[in-house]
Design a protein around this motif. Sequence first.
Motif, PDB file in Angstrom:
ATOM      1  N   SER A   1     -17.719-134.673  -9.213  1.00  0.00           N
ATOM      2  CA  SER A   1     -18.626-134.883  -8.085  1.00  0.00           C
ATOM      3  C   SER A   1     -19.257-133.558  -7.674  1.00  0.00           C
ATOM      4  O   SER A   1     -18.564-132.568  -7.459  1.00  0.00           O
ATOM      5  CB  SER A   1     -17.874-135.483  -6.904  1.00  0.00           C
ATOM      6  OG  SER A   1     -18.621-135.286  -5.725  1.00  0.00           O
ATOM      7  N   GLU A   2     -20.598-133.568  -7.556  1.00  0.00           N
ATOM      8  CA  GLU A   2     -21.288-132.322  -7.209  1.00  0.00           C
ATOM      9  C   GLU A   2     -20.954-131.911  -5.778  1.00  0.00           C
ATOM     10  O   GLU A   2     -21.043-130.728  -5.443  1.00  0.00           O
ATOM     11  CB  GLU A   2     -22.796-132.469  -7.423  1.00  0.00           C
ATOM     12  CG  GLU A   2     -23.574-133.184  -6.323  1.00  0.00           C
ATOM     13  CD  GLU A   2     -23.379-134.693  -6.362  1.00  0.00           C
ATOM     14  OE1 GLU A   2     -22.644-135.176  -7.246  1.00  0.00           O
ATOM     15  OE2 GLU A   2     -23.958-135.388  -5.495  1.00  0.00           O
ATOM     16  N   VAL A   3     -20.570-132.879  -4.934  1.00  0.00           N
ATOM     17  CA  VAL A   3     -20.226-132.533  -3.556  1.00  0.00           C
ATOM     18  C   VAL A   3     -19.013-131.611  -3.545  1.00  0.00           C
ATOM     19  O   VAL A   3     -19.015-130.549  -2.911  1.00  0.00           O
ATOM     20  CB  VAL A   3     -19.945-133.813  -2.735  1.00  0.00           C
ATOM     21  CG1 VAL A   3     -19.470-133.441  -1.337  1.00  0.00           C
ATOM     22  CG2 VAL A   3     -21.180-134.677  -2.664  1.00  0.00           C
ATOM     23  N   ILE A   4     -17.995-132.016  -4.292  1.00  0.00           N
ATOM     24  CA  ILE A   4     -16.763-131.223  -4.327  1.00  0.00           C
ATOM     25  C   ILE A   4     -17.024-129.863  -4.972  1.00  0.00           C
ATOM     26  O   ILE A   4     -16.676-128.810  -4.427  1.00  0.00           O
ATOM     27  CB  ILE A   4     -15.669-131.952  -5.144  1.00  0.00           C
ATOM     28  CG1 ILE A   4     -15.510-133.377  -4.642  1.00  0.00           C
ATOM     29  CG2 ILE A   4     -14.367-131.173  -5.103  1.00  0.00           C
ATOM     30  CD1 ILE A   4     -14.889-133.493  -3.302  1.00  0.00           C
ATOM     31  N   SER A   5     -17.662-129.882  -6.151  1.00  0.00           N
ATOM     32  CA  SER A   5     -17.791-128.616  -6.881  1.00  0.00           C
ATOM     33  C   SER A   5     -18.695-127.632  -6.139  1.00  0.00           C
ATOM     34  O   SER A   5     -18.424-126.428  -6.143  1.00  0.00           O
ATOM     35  CB  SER A   5     -18.304-128.866  -8.298  1.00  0.00           C
ATOM     36  OG  SER A   5     -19.531-129.545  -8.261  1.00  0.00           O
ATOM     37  N   THR A   6     -19.751-128.132  -5.473  1.00  0.00           N
ATOM     38  CA  THR A   6     -20.629-127.175  -4.785  1.00  0.00           C
ATOM     39  C   THR A   6     -19.946-126.596  -3.550  1.00  0.00           C
ATOM     40  O   THR A   6     -20.118-125.419  -3.241  1.00  0.00           O
ATOM     41  CB  THR A   6     -21.980-127.815  -4.386  1.00  0.00           C
ATOM     42  OG1 THR A   6     -21.719-129.033  -3.699  1.00  0.00           O
ATOM     43  CG2 THR A   6     -22.852-128.059  -5.590  1.00  0.00           C
ATOM     44  N   ILE A   7     -19.165-127.422  -2.853  1.00  0.00           N
ATOM     45  CA  ILE A   7     -18.451-126.886  -1.687  1.00  0.00           C
ATOM     46  C   ILE A   7     -17.497-125.781  -2.142  1.00  0.00           C
ATOM     47  O   ILE A   7     -17.400-124.713  -1.526  1.00  0.00           O
ATOM     48  CB  ILE A   7     -17.663-127.995  -0.966  1.00  0.00           C
ATOM     49  CG1 ILE A   7     -18.621-128.910  -0.219  1.00  0.00           C
ATOM     50  CG2 ILE A   7     -16.673-127.384   0.023  1.00  0.00           C
ATOM     51  CD1 ILE A   7     -17.940-130.073   0.463  1.00  0.00           C
ATOM     52  N   MET A   8     -16.800-126.044  -3.265  1.00  0.00           N
ATOM     53  CA  MET A   8     -15.864-125.030  -3.741  1.00  0.00           C
ATOM     54  C   MET A   8     -16.608-123.778  -4.196  1.00  0.00           C
ATOM     55  O   MET A   8     -16.159-122.644  -3.954  1.00  0.00           O
ATOM     56  CB  MET A   8     -15.009-125.601  -4.875  1.00  0.00           C
ATOM     57  CG  MET A   8     -14.031-126.642  -4.353  1.00  0.00           C
ATOM     58  SD  MET A   8     -13.331-127.648  -5.627  1.00  0.00           S
ATOM     59  CE  MET A   8     -11.985-126.658  -6.150  1.00  0.00           C
ATOM     60  N   LEU A   9     -17.762-123.971  -4.817  1.00  0.00           N
ATOM     61  CA  LEU A   9     -18.524-122.795  -5.260  1.00  0.00           C
ATOM     62  C   LEU A   9     -19.058-121.998  -4.071  1.00  0.00           C
ATOM     63  O   LEU A   9     -19.291-120.792  -4.190  1.00  0.00           O
ATOM     64  CB  LEU A   9     -19.669-123.228  -6.177  1.00  0.00           C
ATOM     65  CG  LEU A   9     -19.228-123.468  -7.625  1.00  0.00           C
ATOM     66  CD1 LEU A   9     -20.354-124.085  -8.425  1.00  0.00           C
ATOM     67  CD2 LEU A   9     -18.774-122.175  -8.275  1.00  0.00           C
ATOM     68  N   ASN A  10     -19.268-122.674  -2.930  1.00  0.00           N
ATOM     69  CA  ASN A  10     -19.657-121.919  -1.731  1.00  0.00           C
ATOM     70  C   ASN A  10     -18.600-120.886  -1.392  1.00  0.00           C
ATOM     71  O   ASN A  10     -18.907-119.736  -1.069  1.00  0.00           O
ATOM     72  CB  ASN A  10     -19.831-122.874  -0.539  1.00  0.00           C
ATOM     73  CG  ASN A  10     -21.172-123.567  -0.551  1.00  0.00           C
ATOM     74  OD1 ASN A  10     -22.065-123.181  -1.291  1.00  0.00           O
ATOM     75  ND2 ASN A  10     -21.303-124.599   0.248  1.00  0.00           N
ATOM     76  N   ALA A  11     -17.343-121.319  -1.459  1.00  0.00           N
ATOM     77  CA  ALA A  11     -16.254-120.385  -1.160  1.00  0.00           C
ATOM     78  C   ALA A  11     -16.209-119.272  -2.196  1.00  0.00           C
ATOM     79  O   ALA A  11     -15.986-118.111  -1.860  1.00  0.00           O
ATOM     80  CB  ALA A  11     -14.926-121.139  -1.120  1.00  0.00           C
ATOM     81  N   VAL A  12     -16.447-119.644  -3.454  1.00  0.00           N
ATOM     82  CA  VAL A  12     -16.426-118.627  -4.506  1.00  0.00           C
ATOM     83  C   VAL A  12     -17.547-117.609  -4.277  1.00  0.00           C
ATOM     84  O   VAL A  12     -17.348-116.398  -4.432  1.00  0.00           O
ATOM     85  CB  VAL A  12     -16.568-119.278  -5.896  1.00  0.00           C
ATOM     86  CG1 VAL A  12     -16.655-118.206  -6.966  1.00  0.00           C
ATOM     87  CG2 VAL A  12     -15.397-120.202  -6.170  1.00  0.00           C
ATOM     88  N   SER A  13     -18.723-118.101  -3.871  1.00  0.00           N
ATOM     89  CA  SER A  13     -19.846-117.181  -3.700  1.00  0.00           C
ATOM     90  C   SER A  13     -19.575-116.222  -2.541  1.00  0.00           C
ATOM     91  O   SER A  13     -19.969-115.055  -2.586  1.00  0.00           O
ATOM     92  CB  SER A  13     -21.153-117.943  -3.483  1.00  0.00           C
ATOM     93  OG  SER A  13     -21.090-118.692  -2.304  1.00  0.00           O
TER      94      SER A  13
END
Lengths: 383, 361
Positions: free
Chosen positions: B134-146
């Motif tokens: 799900s892009e919702v999950i992965s993008t939220i997690m990538l926000n933290a990574v960024s």
Amino acid sequence: MRHRRGMAFAAAVLSSALVLAGCARDTGTPAAGGDAAGTECARNAAPAAAGGAAAPSAAPIAPNADASALRVGLAFDVGGRGDQSFNDSAYAGLERAVAELGLVQDNTREVAAATGESEDARVSRLRQLATEGFSPVVAVGFAYSESLTTVAAEFPDTQFAIVDSVVDLPNVTSLTFAAEQGSFLVGAAAAMRTTSCQIGFVGGVEVPLIQAFEAGFVQGAKAVAPDVEVDVDYISPAGDFSGFNDPARGTEVARGQLDSGADVVYHAAGGSGQGVFEAVAAATTAEAPKYAIGVDSDQFNTVAAPTNEVIMTSMLKRVDVAVFNFINAVAAGDTSVLPQTFDLSVDGVGYSTTGGGVDDLVADLDAYKAAIINGDITVSSTP
Amino acid sequence: MSRIRSALLPPALAILFAAALCAVALVISGASPLTALGVMIGQVGQGTTAVDIVNSAAIYYIVALAAAIGFQMKLFNIGIEGQYRLAACVAAIVGGLIVLPPVLHTLVIIVVAVLVGAVWAGIPALLKAYRGVSEVISTIMLNAVSLGAIAFLIRPDSFGVLQGNNISTKPIEPSGQFPGLDTGAGTIFGMVVVAVLLGVGYWFLLNRTRFGFELRASGESATAATAGGVNAKRMVIIALVLSGAVAGLAGLPEVLGRDFAYTLTSPQGYGFTGLAVALLGRNHPAGIAFGALLWAFLDKSAIALDNIGVPRDIVLIMQGSVVLSVVVAYEVVRRYELAAEQRRVAAQLRGAPAADKEVVG
């Protein structure tokens, strides 16, 4: 061996008392001090105060002036009033000016910042205060550095001050603090108190400002007990200021340190500190007491009972003293009397004794304090 | 007529409802809603507020376009926040390290920002297309990574420069800056023009290209689009990457037009504002422009509320309730029109083939 801070001692009496206190270090540790872990933690003696040790200066920086004609604007950092820490401390300075300098409450205005806001919002906020004739205007927090540089140049007749940053303009007073010095003292207190020879530091956001707290804390702890292990954790990385206002994560980080063996935790995390205190309060037991160290304000007074019982001391960063003295100096028409840095020598930073958590350590801590003031110990502000 | 009504009525209702809600909140807290509105409108004429509104609206417009591209395909790119911040940070670093002739320097910075945004959005795109994440999950997690990546990049021992208690990237030389329009009361960012061009491009892409048609078709019904020969995986990847590329531009108006560096105190939260504005503007280029201006007006005029002792948080209530009620309003209007349509059809059916009906009945 119990001395109260602020009492004046003859230098000779003081130094001999301190040497004795240092040698008899074991008596300073609580009941559990005799166990194996406690004896592993070798501790140095507190410095003997050199002749003519600087007494804590309780004297005011300048006599009170009449501020009834002033209109004071206060621009807070993120969090604003009610953070029980940094911003509230600035407000306390304003309140004191109202009470003691005749400043009229209606002639003051406080405005708060929003999280993650853009530079133009900060500029507009300061410009608006200046446009409406507020002078002096106090910008609380280093986030205002750029915006204050812009606005102060536009309003050369308005007096400005900025907390925690240096802006080099004739009408700007920079109110900076030697947070590393105060942190050194509470680090020393933590190292004297620990029985597991392991203490923790919880920083809010990993920015240079907070790293100064870490640096001082670690240096103070190592000065007392060179082998002490200091766990250093930050709630959020640089650029993400949520770490100053996230008690839940404060609890998690502090719990991690407590679980790994730390028994004294110092926080420099603004509003997240509440979570740190709760983690320590949950972990403390009669057999194995755990302690927390507050920051900025005297948090034994600001945190609700019974959680505040774990707060052995607080590192005081007297933003209130700085703001009050700045308003006073403007009222008197001379801001040059203000110190370059609010450090230990002017009581700009320090430690609190409310609650009695460090009563048995005060003598040693004041010896370190005197050593820092007279230059025997230099505290670095970078880790 | 009906189409215009169904497009304009819901946001109008939502704004009215949100304003009413705020008015109630203000009255309860003992302030006059009319005075509050008055000083907010009055603030537009003060200092640089009008220019600030335009500048902020341009930023909100860019992030909202990024969100809208995803929304067209029912993809929720929550990662715009991380994409624009990382892109702005990397672009500022590159811009500060190199020195090129004027226009070229700026172009390089813009291209870097677009690429970083696209690559950062490409990660969830590939995960979604080939692993069904799900892009919702992965993008939220990538926000933290960024967040962590930015913190690492601007450390003084990587690319940061310590300035008092702040850390910033190396300042961009004048050759790389995007000149703006000095109005005397503030400078309008040059990137505002880019935002407008992006809006035109978005409209053209959606309504005048085959890709736009396939994008909308996939959003309406993925299975129908697949049956029609649209490659679903390819569409997911292109839509998300495009969304990230546009998002990458959102930090640049401030980096190239005012700050000339990325700092610890660079603004956050535009990504989420973009989602709200795209929702309010119904993914339509003109609607988004309106939403962005409304949002910017609320944000920038709110400063005046401090003057009359009204908590500025009232604006947050307004923004939050606009987003919630606009969703509800679209649904209410949709159901109402569906019911009206059914009644109309039923009436027609009763009228025209009356003979048949009577036979059956």
